[in-house]
Design a protein around this motif. Sequence first.
Motif, short mmCIF file in Angstrom:
data_model
loop_
_atom_site.label_atom_id
_atom_site.label_comp_id
_atom_site.label_asym_id
_atom_site.label_seq_id
_atom_site.Cartn_x
_atom_site.Cartn_y
_atom_site.Cartn_z
N TYR A 1 3.11 -3.10 -10.30
CA TYR A 1 1.85 -3.29 -9.56
C TYR A 1 2.13 -3.88 -8.17
O TYR A 1 1.54 -3.46 -7.17
CB TYR A 1 0.91 -4.20 -10.34
CG TYR A 1 -0.33 -4.59 -9.58
CD1 TYR A 1 -1.43 -3.74 -9.54
CD2 TYR A 1 -0.39 -5.78 -8.87
CE1 TYR A 1 -2.57 -4.09 -8.82
CE2 TYR A 1 -1.51 -6.14 -8.15
CZ TYR A 1 -2.59 -5.29 -8.12
OH TYR A 1 -3.71 -5.63 -7.40
N ASN A 2 3.01 -4.86 -8.10
CA ASN A 2 3.27 -5.54 -6.83
C ASN A 2 4.06 -4.69 -5.84
O ASN A 2 4.19 -5.06 -4.67
CB ASN A 2 4.02 -6.86 -7.08
CG ASN A 2 3.09 -7.96 -7.57
OD1 ASN A 2 1.92 -8.01 -7.18
ND2 ASN A 2 3.60 -8.83 -8.41
N GLU A 3 4.57 -3.54 -6.29
CA GLU A 3 5.21 -2.63 -5.35
C GLU A 3 4.19 -2.00 -4.40
O GLU A 3 4.51 -1.70 -3.26
CB GLU A 3 5.95 -1.52 -6.11
CG GLU A 3 7.21 -2.00 -6.84
CD GLU A 3 7.85 -0.87 -7.62
OE1 GLU A 3 7.34 0.28 -7.55
OE2 GLU A 3 8.86 -1.12 -8.31
N ASN A 4 2.98 -1.79 -4.88
CA ASN A 4 1.92 -1.20 -4.05
C ASN A 4 0.58 -1.82 -4.43
O ASN A 4 -0.30 -1.17 -4.98
CB ASN A 4 1.88 0.32 -4.26
CG ASN A 4 0.88 1.00 -3.34
OD1 ASN A 4 0.58 0.52 -2.25
ND2 ASN A 4 0.33 2.12 -3.79
N PRO A 5 0.40 -3.11 -4.12
CA PRO A 5 -0.84 -3.79 -4.54
C PRO A 5 -2.03 -3.35 -3.70
O PRO A 5 -1.89 -2.97 -2.53
CB PRO A 5 -0.52 -5.26 -4.30
CG PRO A 5 0.47 -5.25 -3.18
CD PRO A 5 1.29 -4.00 -3.38
N ALA B 1 -6.24 -11.45 -0.06
CA ALA B 1 -6.01 -10.63 1.13
C ALA B 1 -5.09 -9.45 0.86
O ALA B 1 -5.36 -8.33 1.30
CB ALA B 1 -5.43 -11.50 2.24
N SER B 2 -4.00 -9.67 0.13
CA SER B 2 -3.00 -8.62 -0.06
C SER B 2 -3.11 -7.88 -1.38
O SER B 2 -2.62 -6.77 -1.53
CB SER B 2 -1.59 -9.21 0.06
OG SER B 2 -1.33 -10.08 -1.03
N GLY B 3 -3.72 -8.52 -2.40
CA GLY B 3 -3.79 -7.93 -3.72
C GLY B 3 -2.59 -8.23 -4.59
O GLY B 3 -2.56 -7.86 -5.77
N GLN B 4 -1.57 -8.89 -4.04
CA GLN B 4 -0.40 -9.22 -4.83
C GLN B 4 -0.74 -10.29 -5.88
O GLN B 4 -1.63 -11.10 -5.68
CB GLN B 4 0.73 -9.72 -3.94
CG GLN B 4 1.40 -8.63 -3.13
CD GLN B 4 2.64 -9.12 -2.42
OE1 GLN B 4 2.66 -10.22 -1.90
NE2 GLN B 4 3.67 -8.30 -2.39
#
Length: 362
Positions: free
Chosen positions: A330-334, A222-225
């Motif tokens: 990457y997880n700053e703007n997934p 859902a979030s891409g994280q």
Amino acid sequence: MPRGRPKAQLNLSQSEREQLHRWVRRGKTAQALATRARIVLKCADGVDNEQVARWLSVTPQTVSKWRSRFVRRRLDGLLDVPRPGAPRRIGDEQVEQVIAMTLNQLPKAATHWSTRTMAQATGLTQNAVFRIWHAFGLQPHRVETFKLSSDPLFIDKVRDIVGLYLDPPTRAVVLCVDEKAQIQAFDRTQPILPLSFGVPERRTHDYARHGTTSLFAALNVASGQVIGQLHRRHRSGEFLKFLRTIDVAVPRELDVHLVMDNYGTHKTATVRTWLARHPRFHCHFTPTSGSWLNLIEAWFAVLTTKQIKRGSHRSTWELEQAIRDYLAKYNENPKPFIWTKTADQILATVAAFCQRISQSHH
């Protein structure tokens, strides 16, 4: 008083008007034909040639030309007339011969045709062979790989996993889990020459190995994280540690649906016991030879391209630090990977592919 010669009356039948509107609206219509259709429609509404020219950004002569052609030849007058040119030197029989040989025969002492060998076999030029192949989309120099799943539960597993992607359950998180094992820390044997004007980055073809590491990763659909964890070894014990990490990272009130492959470390007795003690975890296994159903593979491809493939690392620690830095950034703007194919579309494609294989003579 009106200037110039009187214009012929332009009246449209209902069918002609509908066809002209189709040419204007259809996205695949050539722009020249669409412009001609607009000219005729405006003129049929009684608009003056000069006014039509201003509206459509063309010359009055262009408006007069296509108005006159339509009056004389109706819809056919708006189509391009075949231009004169040199007669064809390659007949249909020769084209058919090239296509048949390409599809059904192999050259002597070679695994596939080239333009040179095909030209020698047919008496045509290499350019002629290339043009025929290009026209019919034939590429004998290319080869791709495929692997059909032999899993007896293939259909059920496809519907299960695709259903999770397209219609995820409420109060739950869907995680695509896998390991990128044996990531090697490579260091080039000589210094890398940096990018310069007119010169690409250059590096030696050989390298020194400095150990390996394995990345355990879980992609939130859902979030891409991505939840990531690095281990020097790749066993069920390390996978169990990663499951505990997921358990801590996901809020307690949410169920956890794991999409995984059939690797042995995912199904050991220790792992099964842990999963039985944590009933909020639900496992969904991809079919055998069906790793393409796991979205984490797409993220691994991005990681390889952006961080690992061209990296140079003098130690395993340095490689692991580079991966951790990439994960944090990457997880700053997934951005999630969006699944678009339905299960029915996938199964229809596989069925058509199986039909092609059954009809193949190779």
